[in-house]
Design a protein around this motif. Structure first.
Motif, PDB file in Angstrom:
ATOM      1  N   MET A 297     -14.849  -1.649  -9.095  1.00  0.00           N
ATOM      2  CA  MET A 297     -13.559  -2.523  -8.597  1.00  0.00           C
ATOM      3  C   MET A 297     -13.784  -3.975  -9.448  1.00  0.00           C
ATOM      4  SD  MET A 297     -10.620  -3.017  -6.014  1.00  0.00           S
ATOM      5  CE  MET A 297      -9.964  -1.504  -6.101  1.00  0.00           C
ATOM      6  N   LYS A 298     -12.732  -4.133 -10.106  1.00  0.00           N
ATOM      7  CA  LYS A 298     -12.692  -5.912 -10.242  1.00  0.00           C
ATOM      8  C   LYS A 298     -12.868  -6.721  -9.498  1.00  0.00           C
ATOM      9  CE  LYS A 298     -11.737  -9.243 -13.848  1.00  0.00           C
ATOM     10  NZ  LYS A 298     -10.375  -9.600 -14.622  1.00  0.00           N
ATOM     11  N   GLU A 299     -14.043  -7.495  -8.953  1.00  0.00           N
ATOM     12  CA  GLU A 299     -13.807  -8.618  -8.207  1.00  0.00           C
ATOM     13  C   GLU A 299     -12.709  -9.934  -7.887  1.00  0.00           C
ATOM     14  OE1 GLU A 299     -16.268 -12.147  -7.960  1.00  0.00           O
ATOM     15  OE2 GLU A 299     -17.516 -11.180  -6.782  1.00  0.00           O
ATOM     16  N   LEU A 300     -12.101  -9.606  -7.070  1.00  0.00           N
ATOM     17  CA  LEU A 300     -10.521 -10.475  -7.282  1.00  0.00           C
ATOM     18  C   LEU A 300     -11.137 -11.737  -6.572  1.00  0.00           C
ATOM     19  CD1 LEU A 300      -7.175 -10.553  -7.350  1.00  0.00           C
ATOM     20  CD2 LEU A 300      -7.275  -9.338  -4.945  1.00  0.00           C
ATOM     21  N   THR A 301     -10.427 -13.210  -7.559  1.00  0.00           N
ATOM     22  CA  THR A 301     -11.472 -14.196  -7.126  1.00  0.00           C
ATOM     23  C   THR A 301      -9.682 -14.490  -7.393  1.00  0.00           C
ATOM     24  OG1 THR A 301     -13.103 -14.111  -8.363  1.00  0.00           O
ATOM     25  CG2 THR A 301     -12.254 -16.836  -7.918  1.00  0.00           C
ATOM     26  N   LEU A 302      -8.916 -15.552  -5.992  1.00  0.00           N
ATOM     27  CA  LEU A 302      -8.259 -16.023  -5.875  1.00  0.00           C
ATOM     28  C   LEU A 302      -8.384 -17.952  -5.599  1.00  0.00           C
ATOM     29  CD1 LEU A 302      -6.460 -14.364  -3.188  1.00  0.00           C
ATOM     30  CD2 LEU A 302      -5.930 -14.402  -5.556  1.00  0.00           C
ATOM     31  N   ARG A 303      -7.033 -18.413  -5.800  1.00  0.00           N
ATOM     32  CA  ARG A 303      -7.691 -19.910  -5.690  1.00  0.00           C
ATOM     33  C   ARG A 303      -6.685 -20.561  -5.203  1.00  0.00           C
ATOM     34  NH1 ARG A 303     -10.672 -24.104  -7.340  1.00  0.00           N
ATOM     35  NH2 ARG A 303      -9.347 -26.482  -7.802  1.00  0.00           N
ATOM     36  N   SER A 304      -7.016 -21.837  -4.290  1.00  0.00           N
ATOM     37  CA  SER A 304      -5.821 -22.355  -3.800  1.00  0.00           C
ATOM     38  C   SER A 304      -7.058 -24.188  -3.837  1.00  0.00           C
ATOM     39  CB  SER A 304      -5.918 -22.159  -1.888  1.00  0.00           C
ATOM     40  OG  SER A 304      -5.121 -22.561  -1.701  1.00  0.00           O
ATOM     41  N   ASP A 305      -5.556 -25.531  -3.047  1.00  0.00           N
ATOM     42  CA  ASP A 305      -6.313 -26.558  -3.631  1.00  0.00           C
ATOM     43  C   ASP A 305      -7.070 -26.851  -1.551  1.00  0.00           C
ATOM     44  OD1 ASP A 305      -5.743 -27.157  -5.772  1.00  0.00           O
ATOM     45  OD2 ASP A 305      -3.583 -28.768  -5.456  1.00  0.00           O
ATOM     46  N   ILE A 306      -5.768 -26.456  -0.883  1.00  0.00           N
ATOM     47  CA  ILE A 306      -6.143 -26.199   0.961  1.00  0.00           C
ATOM     48  C   ILE A 306      -6.520 -24.646   1.189  1.00  0.00           C
ATOM     49  CG2 ILE A 306      -5.888 -27.222   2.831  1.00  0.00           C
ATOM     50  CD1 ILE A 306      -4.721 -29.314   0.898  1.00  0.00           C
ATOM     51  N   VAL A 307      -7.508 -24.738   1.494  1.00  0.00           N
ATOM     52  CA  VAL A 307      -8.098 -23.129   2.573  1.00  0.00           C
ATOM     53  C   VAL A 307      -8.253 -23.246   4.094  1.00  0.00           C
ATOM     54  CG1 VAL A 307      -9.224 -21.443   3.098  1.00  0.00           C
ATOM     55  CG2 VAL A 307      -9.019 -21.832   0.731  1.00  0.00           C
ATOM     56  N   ILE A 308      -7.107 -23.052   4.780  1.00  0.00           N
ATOM     57  CA  ILE A 308      -7.061 -22.815   6.278  1.00  0.00           C
ATOM     58  C   ILE A 308      -7.683 -21.687   6.617  1.00  0.00           C
ATOM     59  CG2 ILE A 308      -6.084 -23.408   7.785  1.00  0.00           C
ATOM     60  CD1 ILE A 308      -4.053 -25.291   6.078  1.00  0.00           C
ATOM     61  N   VAL A 309      -8.831 -21.787   7.671  1.00  0.00           N
ATOM     62  CA  VAL A 309      -9.751 -20.379   7.870  1.00  0.00           C
ATOM     63  C   VAL A 309      -9.156 -20.692   9.049  1.00  0.00           C
ATOM     64  CG1 VAL A 309     -10.964 -18.812   7.949  1.00  0.00           C
ATOM     65  CG2 VAL A 309     -11.198 -20.060   6.298  1.00  0.00           C
TER      66      VAL A 309
ATOM     67  N   ASP B 202     -10.024   4.773   5.331  1.00  0.00           N
ATOM     68  CA  ASP B 202      -9.303   4.037   3.059  1.00  0.00           C
ATOM     69  C   ASP B 202      -9.124   2.609   3.392  1.00  0.00           C
ATOM     70  OD1 ASP B 202      -9.006   6.728   3.099  1.00  0.00           O
ATOM     71  OD2 ASP B 202      -7.003   6.602   3.828  1.00  0.00           O
ATOM     72  N   GLU B 203      -9.507   2.305   1.872  1.00  0.00           N
ATOM     73  CA  GLU B 203      -9.417   0.559   1.590  1.00  0.00           C
ATOM     74  C   GLU B 203      -8.742   0.039   1.606  1.00  0.00           C
ATOM     75  OE1 GLU B 203     -12.453  -1.802   0.244  1.00  0.00           O
ATOM     76  OE2 GLU B 203     -11.556  -1.392  -1.141  1.00  0.00           O
ATOM     77  N   VAL B 204      -7.294  -0.213   2.183  1.00  0.00           N
ATOM     78  CA  VAL B 204      -6.234  -1.100   2.243  1.00  0.00           C
ATOM     79  C   VAL B 204      -6.256  -2.853   1.951  1.00  0.00           C
ATOM     80  CG1 VAL B 204      -4.644  -1.671   3.293  1.00  0.00           C
ATOM     81  CG2 VAL B 204      -5.195   0.022   4.358  1.00  0.00           C
ATOM     82  N   LEU B 205      -7.523  -3.079   2.015  1.00  0.00           N
ATOM     83  CA  LEU B 205      -7.084  -5.000   0.584  1.00  0.00           C
ATOM     84  C   LEU B 205      -8.611  -4.839   0.341  1.00  0.00           C
ATOM     85  CD1 LEU B 205      -5.408  -7.395   2.787  1.00  0.00           C
ATOM     86  CD2 LEU B 205      -4.460  -6.364  -0.071  1.00  0.00           C
ATOM     87  N   PRO B 206      -9.305  -5.678  -0.665  1.00  0.00           N
ATOM     88  CA  PRO B 206     -10.911  -5.121  -0.883  1.00  0.00           C
ATOM     89  C   PRO B 206     -11.142  -6.269  -0.910  1.00  0.00           C
ATOM     90  CG  PRO B 206      -9.383  -5.491  -3.309  1.00  0.00           C
ATOM     91  CD  PRO B 206      -8.311  -5.405  -1.813  1.00  0.00           C
ATOM     92  N   GLU B 207     -12.795  -5.917  -1.173  1.00  0.00           N
ATOM     93  CA  GLU B 207     -13.344  -8.164  -0.309  1.00  0.00           C
ATOM     94  C   GLU B 207     -12.746  -8.503  -1.668  1.00  0.00           C
ATOM     95  OE1 GLU B 207     -17.155  -8.855  -1.273  1.00  0.00           O
ATOM     96  OE2 GLU B 207     -17.303  -8.551   0.898  1.00  0.00           O
ATOM     97  N   ARG B 208     -12.408 -10.244  -1.493  1.00  0.00           N
ATOM     98  CA  ARG B 208     -11.931 -10.897  -1.931  1.00  0.00           C
ATOM     99  C   ARG B 208     -12.885 -12.483  -1.897  1.00  0.00           C
ATOM    100  NH1 ARG B 208      -7.158 -10.200   1.319  1.00  0.00           N
ATOM    101  NH2 ARG B 208      -8.392  -8.852   2.164  1.00  0.00           N
ATOM    102  N   ARG B 209     -12.466 -13.124  -3.026  1.00  0.00           N
ATOM    103  CA  ARG B 209     -13.076 -14.563  -3.043  1.00  0.00           C
ATOM    104  C   ARG B 209     -12.271 -15.364  -3.437  1.00  0.00           C
ATOM    105  NH1 ARG B 209     -17.154 -11.119  -2.338  1.00  0.00           N
ATOM    106  NH2 ARG B 209     -18.476 -11.013  -3.429  1.00  0.00           N
TER     107      ARG B 209
END
Length: 438
Positions: free
Chosen positions: A1-13, A105-112
Protein backbone atom coordinates in the motif's frame (compact mmCIF):
# COMPACT_ATOMS: atom_id res chain seq x y z
CA UNK A 1 0.00 0.00 0.00
CA UNK A 2 1.26 3.47 -0.91
CA UNK A 3 2.40 5.49 2.09
CA UNK A 4 -0.09 8.22 2.97
CA UNK A 5 1.44 11.60 3.78
CA UNK A 6 -0.62 14.55 5.01
CA UNK A 7 0.41 18.12 5.72
CA UNK A 8 -0.73 20.86 8.07
CA UNK A 9 0.82 24.12 9.23
CA UNK A 10 0.02 23.50 12.90
CA UNK A 11 -0.29 19.93 14.20
CA UNK A 12 -1.59 19.39 17.75
CA UNK A 13 -1.12 15.93 19.27
CA UNK A 14 -3.57 15.20 22.09
CA UNK A 15 -7.22 16.22 22.44
CA UNK A 16 -7.35 16.80 26.19
CA UNK A 17 -8.46 20.05 27.78
CA UNK A 18 -5.53 22.15 26.54
CA UNK A 19 -4.99 20.51 23.16
CA UNK A 20 -8.65 20.59 22.18
CA UNK A 21 -9.15 24.20 23.26
CA UNK A 22 -6.08 25.17 21.24
CA UNK A 23 -7.37 23.32 18.15
CA UNK A 24 -10.86 24.84 18.40
CA UNK A 25 -9.70 28.42 18.93
CA UNK A 26 -7.06 28.24 16.19
CA UNK A 27 -9.43 26.43 13.83
CA UNK A 28 -12.02 29.17 14.16
CA UNK A 29 -9.36 31.78 13.35
CA UNK A 30 -7.17 30.02 10.77
CA UNK A 31 -9.22 27.16 9.22
CA UNK A 32 -8.76 23.41 8.55
CA UNK A 33 -5.96 23.79 5.99
CA UNK A 34 -3.86 25.31 8.79
CA UNK A 35 -4.78 23.32 11.92
CA UNK A 36 -4.87 19.56 12.54
CA UNK A 37 -5.63 17.68 15.77
CA UNK A 38 -4.33 14.11 16.26
CA UNK A 39 -5.81 11.81 18.91
CA UNK A 40 -6.01 8.07 19.48
CA UNK A 41 -9.69 8.29 20.51
CA UNK A 42 -12.78 9.37 18.64
CA UNK A 43 -14.37 11.47 21.35
CA UNK A 44 -13.39 13.85 24.12
CA UNK A 45 -14.42 13.93 27.76
CA UNK A 46 -13.31 16.48 30.35
CA UNK A 47 -10.86 14.48 32.47
CA UNK A 48 -11.93 15.95 35.86
CA UNK A 49 -15.37 14.36 35.33
CA UNK A 50 -14.02 10.79 35.02
CA UNK A 51 -14.78 10.10 38.68
CA UNK A 52 -18.48 10.70 37.90
CA UNK A 53 -18.31 8.24 34.99
CA UNK A 54 -16.66 5.69 37.30
CA UNK A 55 -19.38 6.12 39.93
CA UNK A 56 -22.12 5.81 37.31
CA UNK A 57 -23.57 9.27 37.92
CA UNK A 58 -22.46 10.46 34.47
CA UNK A 59 -23.14 8.52 31.24
CA UNK A 60 -20.10 8.60 28.98
CA UNK A 61 -22.29 8.15 25.90
CA UNK A 62 -24.09 11.38 26.75
CA UNK A 63 -21.03 13.31 27.92
CA UNK A 64 -18.52 12.46 25.17
CA UNK A 65 -17.97 15.02 22.38
CA UNK A 66 -17.01 13.67 18.95
CA UNK A 67 -13.70 15.04 17.68
CA UNK A 68 -14.99 14.78 14.12
CA UNK A 69 -18.01 16.90 15.04
CA UNK A 70 -15.85 19.43 16.87
CA UNK A 71 -13.48 19.59 13.89
CA UNK A 72 -16.38 20.30 11.50
CA UNK A 73 -17.90 22.96 13.74
CA UNK A 74 -14.65 24.72 14.69
CA UNK A 75 -12.79 24.59 11.38
CA UNK A 76 -9.88 22.25 12.08
CA UNK A 77 -8.89 18.87 10.64
CA UNK A 78 -8.97 15.68 12.75
CA UNK A 79 -6.65 12.70 12.27
CA UNK A 80 -7.62 9.54 14.17
CA UNK A 81 -4.74 7.48 15.53
CA UNK A 82 -1.88 7.46 18.05
CA UNK A 83 1.35 9.33 17.44
CA UNK A 84 4.10 6.71 17.41
CA UNK A 85 7.23 8.53 16.21
CA UNK A 86 8.75 11.93 15.49
CA UNK A 87 11.32 12.96 12.89
CA UNK A 88 12.19 16.49 13.96
CA UNK A 89 14.69 16.98 11.12
CA UNK A 90 12.03 16.46 8.44
CA UNK A 91 9.25 17.91 10.60
CA UNK A 92 7.19 14.74 10.34
CA UNK A 93 5.28 12.63 12.84
CA UNK A 94 4.03 9.08 12.36
CA UNK A 95 0.40 8.30 13.19
CA UNK A 96 -0.15 4.60 13.89
CA UNK A 97 -2.62 2.34 12.13
CA UNK A 98 -6.10 1.75 13.52
CA UNK A 99 -7.13 -1.91 13.78
CA UNK A 100 -10.71 -3.12 14.35
CA UNK A 101 -11.52 -4.11 17.94
CA UNK A 102 -12.66 -7.55 16.75
CA UNK A 103 -10.34 -9.29 14.34
CA UNK A 104 -7.21 -7.87 12.77
CA UNK A 105 -8.80 -5.81 10.01
CA UNK A 106 -6.95 -2.56 9.41
CA UNK A 107 -9.40 0.33 9.45
CA UNK A 108 -6.85 3.09 8.83
CA UNK A 109 -3.24 2.62 7.67
CA UNK A 110 -0.15 4.11 9.23
CA UNK A 111 0.23 7.71 8.07
CA UNK A 112 2.87 10.45 7.96
CA UNK A 113 1.95 14.00 8.90
CA UNK A 114 4.28 16.90 8.16
CA UNK A 115 4.07 20.18 10.02
CA UNK A 116 5.46 23.69 10.23
CA UNK A 117 4.75 23.84 13.98
CA UNK A 118 4.05 20.89 16.29
CA UNK A 119 2.31 21.09 19.70
CA UNK A 120 2.56 18.16 22.10
CA UNK A 121 -0.43 17.97 24.47
CA UNK A 122 -0.47 14.27 25.30
CA UNK A 123 -1.33 14.67 28.99
CA UNK A 124 -0.18 12.26 31.68
CA UNK A 125 -0.60 8.71 32.91
CA UNK A 126 -0.37 6.94 36.27
CA UNK A 127 2.91 6.73 38.14
CA UNK A 128 3.00 3.48 40.15
CA UNK A 129 6.38 4.29 41.81
CA UNK A 130 7.44 0.66 41.49
CA UNK A 131 4.89 -0.62 44.02
CA UNK A 132 4.54 -4.41 43.47
CA UNK A 133 1.14 -5.35 42.06
CA UNK A 134 -0.03 -1.76 41.53
CA UNK A 135 -0.31 -1.92 37.77
CA UNK A 136 -1.78 -5.43 37.73
CA UNK A 137 -4.37 -5.13 40.52
CA UNK A 138 -5.59 -1.53 40.43
CA UNK A 139 -7.64 0.67 38.12
CA UNK A 140 -6.41 4.18 37.33
CA UNK A 141 -8.78 6.81 35.98
CA UNK A 142 -6.61 7.94 33.07
CA UNK A 143 -9.22 7.59 30.31
CA UNK A 144 -12.88 6.90 29.67
CA UNK A 145 -12.36 3.16 29.24
CA UNK A 146 -10.76 3.00 32.72
CA UNK A 147 -13.72 4.79 34.30
CA UNK A 148 -16.20 2.56 32.46
CA UNK A 149 -14.29 -0.57 33.49
CA UNK A 150 -14.42 0.55 37.12
CA UNK A 151 -18.16 1.30 36.90
CA UNK A 152 -19.03 -2.10 35.45
CA UNK A 153 -16.91 -3.93 38.01
CA UNK A 154 -18.45 -1.93 40.86
CA UNK A 155 -21.94 -2.73 39.57
CA UNK A 156 -21.12 -6.46 39.39
CA UNK A 157 -19.73 -6.41 42.93
CA UNK A 158 -22.86 -4.71 44.26
CA UNK A 159 -25.05 -7.27 42.48
CA UNK A 160 -23.00 -10.07 44.04
CA UNK A 161 -23.22 -8.44 47.50
CA UNK A 162 -26.99 -8.07 47.11
CA UNK A 163 -27.30 -11.77 46.18
CA UNK A 164 -25.17 -12.84 49.14
CA UNK A 165 -27.37 -10.89 51.55
CA UNK A 166 -30.48 -12.53 50.12
CA UNK A 167 -28.83 -15.89 50.83
CA UNK A 168 -27.98 -14.84 54.39
CA UNK A 169 -24.20 -14.78 53.96
CA UNK A 170 -23.48 -11.20 52.99
CA UNK A 171 -20.11 -9.63 53.81
CA UNK A 172 -20.41 -6.54 51.64
CA UNK A 173 -17.58 -5.13 49.58
CA UNK A 174 -14.48 -3.01 50.18
CA UNK A 175 -13.25 -0.26 47.87
CA UNK A 176 -9.73 1.00 48.53
CA UNK A 177 -8.55 4.24 46.92
CA UNK A 178 -4.80 4.79 47.06
CA UNK A 179 -4.12 8.52 47.01
CA UNK A 180 -5.94 11.32 48.80
CA UNK A 181 -5.55 14.00 46.17
CA UNK A 182 -8.41 15.54 44.21
CA UNK A 183 -9.12 12.37 42.20
CA UNK A 184 -9.20 10.10 45.25
CA UNK A 185 -11.37 12.44 47.34
CA UNK A 186 -13.81 13.16 44.53
CA UNK A 187 -14.17 9.48 43.59
CA UNK A 188 -14.74 8.42 47.22
CA UNK A 189 -17.48 11.02 47.76
CA UNK A 190 -19.15 10.27 44.43
CA UNK A 191 -19.10 6.52 45.12
CA UNK A 192 -20.70 7.01 48.52
CA UNK A 193 -23.56 9.02 47.02
CA UNK A 194 -23.93 6.65 44.05
CA UNK A 195 -24.04 3.55 46.25
CA UNK A 196 -26.86 5.17 48.22
CA UNK A 197 -28.75 5.80 44.98
CA UNK A 198 -28.28 2.19 43.85
CA UNK A 199 -30.12 1.06 46.98
CA UNK A 200 -33.22 2.97 45.81
CA UNK A 201 -33.15 1.07 42.51
CA UNK A 202 -33.58 -2.41 43.95
CA UNK A 203 -30.42 -3.12 45.96
CA UNK A 204 -32.59 -3.01 49.06
CA UNK A 205 -30.72 -5.75 50.93
CA UNK A 206 -27.65 -3.52 51.21
CA UNK A 207 -26.95 -1.06 53.99
CA UNK A 208 -24.71 1.49 52.30
CA UNK A 209 -22.41 2.34 55.20
CA UNK A 210 -22.20 -1.23 56.46
CA UNK A 211 -21.91 -3.09 53.17
CA UNK A 212 -20.11 -0.62 50.86
CA UNK A 213 -16.96 0.28 52.75
CA UNK A 214 -14.72 2.95 51.20
CA UNK A 215 -11.17 3.63 52.40
CA UNK A 216 -8.68 6.28 51.24
CA UNK A 217 -5.00 5.56 51.88
CA UNK A 218 -2.86 8.73 51.74
CA UNK A 219 0.91 8.91 52.14
CA UNK A 220 0.95 12.50 53.37
CA UNK A 221 -0.24 13.72 56.76
CA UNK A 222 -3.58 14.92 55.31
CA UNK A 223 -5.77 14.58 52.23
CA UNK A 224 -5.48 17.27 49.53
CA UNK A 225 -1.96 17.97 50.79
CA UNK A 226 -1.07 20.56 48.07
CA UNK A 227 -4.10 22.72 49.03
CA UNK A 228 -4.46 25.00 52.07
CA UNK A 229 -4.92 23.23 55.38
CA UNK A 230 -8.40 24.67 55.87
CA UNK A 231 -9.56 23.11 52.57
CA UNK A 232 -8.01 19.79 53.56
CA UNK A 233 -9.70 19.82 56.99
CA UNK A 234 -13.10 20.66 55.48
CA UNK A 235 -12.78 17.83 52.94
CA UNK A 236 -11.76 15.36 55.65
CA UNK A 237 -14.78 16.38 57.73
CA UNK A 238 -17.16 15.91 54.78
CA UNK A 239 -15.65 12.49 54.04
CA UNK A 240 -16.04 11.42 57.67
CA UNK A 241 -19.69 12.48 57.67
CA UNK A 242 -20.21 10.24 54.65
CA UNK A 243 -18.69 7.26 56.45
CA UNK A 244 -15.52 7.20 54.36
CA UNK A 245 -12.44 6.00 56.20
CA UNK A 246 -9.25 8.03 55.68
CA UNK A 247 -5.83 6.66 56.67
CA UNK A 248 -2.99 9.18 56.45
CA UNK A 249 0.79 8.70 56.68
CA UNK A 250 0.18 5.39 54.94
CA UNK A 251 2.76 4.18 52.42
CA UNK A 252 1.53 1.24 50.37
CA UNK A 253 4.15 -1.45 49.78
CA UNK A 254 2.22 -4.33 48.18
CA UNK A 255 -1.03 -4.76 46.27
CA UNK A 256 -2.58 -8.16 45.63
CA UNK A 257 -5.82 -9.26 44.01
CA UNK A 258 -7.89 -8.89 47.18
CA UNK A 259 -5.80 -6.85 49.62
CA UNK A 260 -3.42 -3.93 50.11
CA UNK A 261 -0.49 -3.91 52.53
CA UNK A 262 1.29 -0.82 53.93
CA UNK A 263 4.80 -0.27 55.30
CA UNK A 264 3.66 -1.03 58.86
CA UNK A 265 2.22 -4.40 57.89
CA UNK A 266 -1.41 -3.28 58.04
CA UNK A 267 -3.64 -5.15 55.59
CA UNK A 268 -6.71 -3.62 53.94
CA UNK A 269 -9.25 -5.91 52.30
CA UNK A 270 -9.99 -4.75 48.74
CA UNK A 271 -12.56 -6.13 46.31
CA UNK A 272 -11.83 -3.12 44.11
CA UNK A 273 -8.71 -0.96 44.23
CA UNK A 274 -8.11 2.41 42.56
CA UNK A 275 -4.68 3.96 42.05
CA UNK A 276 -4.77 7.75 42.37
CA UNK A 277 -1.38 8.33 43.98
CA UNK A 278 0.53 10.16 41.27
CA UNK A 279 1.06 10.87 37.59
CA UNK A 280 3.92 10.90 35.12
CA UNK A 281 4.44 11.80 31.49
CA UNK A 282 3.59 9.14 28.85
CA UNK A 283 6.49 6.82 27.99
CA UNK A 284 6.21 7.92 24.33
CA UNK A 285 7.94 11.22 25.12
CA UNK A 286 11.19 9.48 26.08
CA UNK A 287 11.40 7.95 22.56
CA UNK A 288 11.12 11.19 20.58
CA UNK A 289 14.67 12.46 21.01
CA UNK A 290 13.53 15.59 22.86
CA UNK A 291 14.94 16.83 26.20
CA UNK A 292 12.91 15.49 29.11
CA UNK A 293 12.84 16.14 32.84
CA UNK A 294 13.31 13.57 35.61
CA UNK A 295 9.54 12.99 35.55
CA UNK A 296 9.58 12.32 31.80
CA UNK A 297 8.00 15.64 30.78
CA UNK A 298 9.29 17.54 27.76
CA UNK A 299 11.40 20.51 28.83
CA UNK A 300 10.15 23.84 27.48
CA UNK A 301 11.32 27.45 27.75
CA UNK A 302 9.28 30.43 28.92
CA UNK A 303 7.56 30.58 25.49
CA UNK A 304 6.46 26.92 25.76
CA UNK A 305 8.95 25.95 23.03
CA UNK A 306 10.74 22.64 23.47
CA UNK A 307 14.36 23.35 24.30
CA UNK A 308 16.55 22.86 21.24
CA UNK A 309 13.53 22.46 18.93
CA UNK A 310 12.04 25.93 18.21
CA UNK A 311 9.28 24.57 15.95
CA UNK A 312 7.95 22.18 18.62
CA UNK A 313 5.86 23.28 21.60
CA UNK A 314 4.38 21.45 24.60
CA UNK A 315 1.59 22.28 27.02
CA UNK A 316 -0.35 20.73 29.88
CA UNK A 317 0.73 17.79 32.00
CA UNK A 318 3.37 16.62 29.51
CA UNK A 319 5.33 19.92 29.62
CA UNK A 320 8.04 20.63 32.22
CA UNK A 321 7.28 24.32 32.55
CA UNK A 322 8.29 26.72 35.33
CA UNK A 323 6.60 29.94 36.42
CA UNK A 324 8.21 33.34 36.89
CA UNK A 325 9.56 32.28 40.29
CA UNK A 326 11.19 29.15 38.95
CA UNK A 327 8.56 26.83 40.45
CA UNK A 328 7.12 23.97 38.35
CA UNK A 329 3.70 24.76 36.89
CA UNK A 330 1.26 22.26 38.49
CA UNK A 331 -0.51 19.68 36.29
CA UNK A 332 -3.96 21.30 36.43
CA UNK A 333 -6.62 22.02 33.84
CA UNK A 334 -6.33 25.77 34.48
CA UNK A 335 -2.64 25.66 33.53
CA UNK A 336 -3.42 23.86 30.25
CA UNK A 337 -6.19 26.39 29.52
CA UNK A 338 -3.83 29.34 30.10
CA UNK A 339 -1.08 27.77 27.98
CA UNK A 340 -3.53 27.12 25.14
CA UNK A 341 -4.59 30.79 25.16
CA UNK A 342 -0.93 31.89 25.17
CA UNK A 343 -0.16 29.73 22.11
CA UNK A 344 -3.32 30.87 20.29
CA UNK A 345 -2.09 34.46 20.48
CA UNK A 346 1.37 33.49 19.23
CA UNK A 347 0.16 31.35 16.33
CA UNK A 348 -2.32 34.00 15.18
CA UNK A 349 0.47 36.59 15.17
CA UNK A 350 2.67 34.14 13.29
CA UNK A 351 -0.03 33.58 10.64
CA UNK A 352 -0.12 37.35 10.04
CA UNK A 353 3.64 37.53 9.64
CA UNK A 354 4.06 39.32 12.96
CA UNK A 355 6.69 38.63 15.60
CA UNK A 356 5.67 36.54 18.63
CA UNK A 357 4.39 38.44 21.66
CA UNK A 358 7.17 39.87 23.81
CA UNK A 359 6.01 38.58 27.16
CA UNK A 360 6.75 35.00 28.26
CA UNK A 361 4.08 32.60 29.47
CA UNK A 362 3.20 33.25 33.11
CA UNK A 363 1.10 30.84 35.16
CA UNK A 364 -1.65 32.38 37.29
CA UNK A 365 -3.10 30.32 40.11
CA UNK A 366 -6.79 31.10 40.50
CA UNK A 367 -7.24 28.54 43.25
CA UNK A 368 -8.60 25.00 43.38
CA UNK A 369 -12.02 23.45 43.83
CA UNK A 370 -12.69 19.83 44.80
CA UNK A 371 -16.07 18.13 44.42
CA UNK A 372 -17.27 16.22 47.48
CA UNK A 373 -20.39 14.69 45.98
CA UNK A 374 -23.19 16.14 43.87
CA UNK A 375 -24.31 18.74 46.39
CA UNK A 376 -21.15 20.35 47.75
CA UNK A 377 -17.55 21.28 46.99
CA UNK A 378 -14.64 22.82 48.87
CA UNK A 379 -11.73 24.91 47.72
CA UNK A 380 -9.75 28.10 47.81
CA UNK A 381 -9.87 31.07 45.46
CA UNK A 382 -6.79 33.20 44.88
CA UNK A 383 -7.14 36.95 45.11
CA UNK A 384 -5.36 39.67 43.18
CA UNK A 385 -3.20 40.44 46.22
CA UNK A 386 -0.13 38.25 46.51
CA UNK A 387 -0.77 35.39 48.92
CA UNK A 388 -4.42 36.29 49.50
CA UNK A 389 -6.97 33.47 49.23
CA UNK A 390 -10.56 32.80 50.21
CA UNK A 391 -11.98 29.55 51.51
CA UNK A 392 -15.22 28.43 49.83
CA UNK A 393 -17.49 25.55 50.69
CA UNK A 394 -20.99 24.21 50.16
CA UNK A 395 -23.53 25.12 47.51
CA UNK A 396 -21.66 28.18 46.20
CA UNK A 397 -18.45 26.20 45.79
CA UNK A 398 -20.43 23.49 43.96
CA UNK A 399 -21.86 26.04 41.53
CA UNK A 400 -18.37 27.38 40.87
CA UNK A 401 -17.02 23.85 40.35
CA UNK A 402 -19.75 23.11 37.81
CA UNK A 403 -19.02 26.38 36.03
CA UNK A 404 -15.46 25.20 35.31
CA UNK A 405 -16.86 22.37 33.20
CA UNK A 406 -19.20 24.77 31.41
CA UNK A 407 -16.32 27.17 30.71
CA UNK A 408 -14.41 24.35 29.03
CA UNK A 409 -17.44 23.43 26.93
CA UNK A 410 -17.93 27.08 26.01
CA UNK A 411 -14.36 27.17 24.68
CA UNK A 412 -14.97 24.22 22.33
CA UNK A 413 -18.72 24.51 21.61
CA UNK A 414 -19.54 28.19 21.94
CA UNK A 415 -21.93 29.94 24.29
CA UNK A 416 -25.25 29.01 22.66
CA UNK A 417 -24.56 25.30 22.27
CA UNK A 418 -23.12 25.05 25.78
CA UNK A 419 -26.34 26.53 27.18
CA UNK A 420 -28.50 24.16 25.15
CA UNK A 421 -26.36 21.19 26.21
CA UNK A 422 -26.60 22.15 29.89
CA UNK A 423 -30.39 22.42 29.60
CA UNK A 424 -30.60 19.06 27.80
CA UNK A 425 -28.59 17.34 30.53
CA UNK A 426 -30.83 18.87 33.18
CA UNK A 427 -33.90 17.44 31.42
CA UNK A 428 -32.32 14.04 30.71
CA UNK A 429 -31.46 13.59 34.39
CA UNK A 430 -35.18 13.83 35.15
CA UNK A 431 -36.11 11.19 32.58
CA UNK A 432 -33.42 8.61 33.39
CA UNK A 433 -32.09 6.86 36.54
CA UNK A 434 -29.72 8.94 38.69
CA UNK A 435 -27.05 6.31 38.10
CA UNK A 436 -26.28 4.15 35.08
CA UNK A 437 -27.67 0.71 35.91
CA UNK A 438 -26.39 -1.34 32.94
Amino acid sequence: MKELTLRSDIVIVGGGAGGLELACKLGRKLGPTKVTLVDSRLYHIWKPSLHEVAAGTLDIHQEGLSYQMLAHDNGFNFVFGPMTALDAASKTITVGAIVAATGNDEVLPERRLTYASLVLAVGSTSNYFGVPGAQEHTISLNATEDAERFRLRMLRLMLAAEQEHEEGRGTGLDVVIIGGGATGVELAAELREASGVYVTYGFDQLDVRRDVRITILEGASRVLAPLPEKVSAAAADLLAKRGIRVVTDCRVTQIERDKVTDKDGNVYRANLCVWAAGIKAPDLLATLGLPTSKGGQVEVDDRLRVKGAPDIYALGDCAACVDGNGHPVPPRAQAAHQQADYLVANFVRQSKGQAPQDKPYEYRDYGSLVSVGQSTSVGSLMGSLRGASWFVQGWMARVMYTSLHLMHHRAVLGTMRTGVLALARFLVRRATPLVKLH
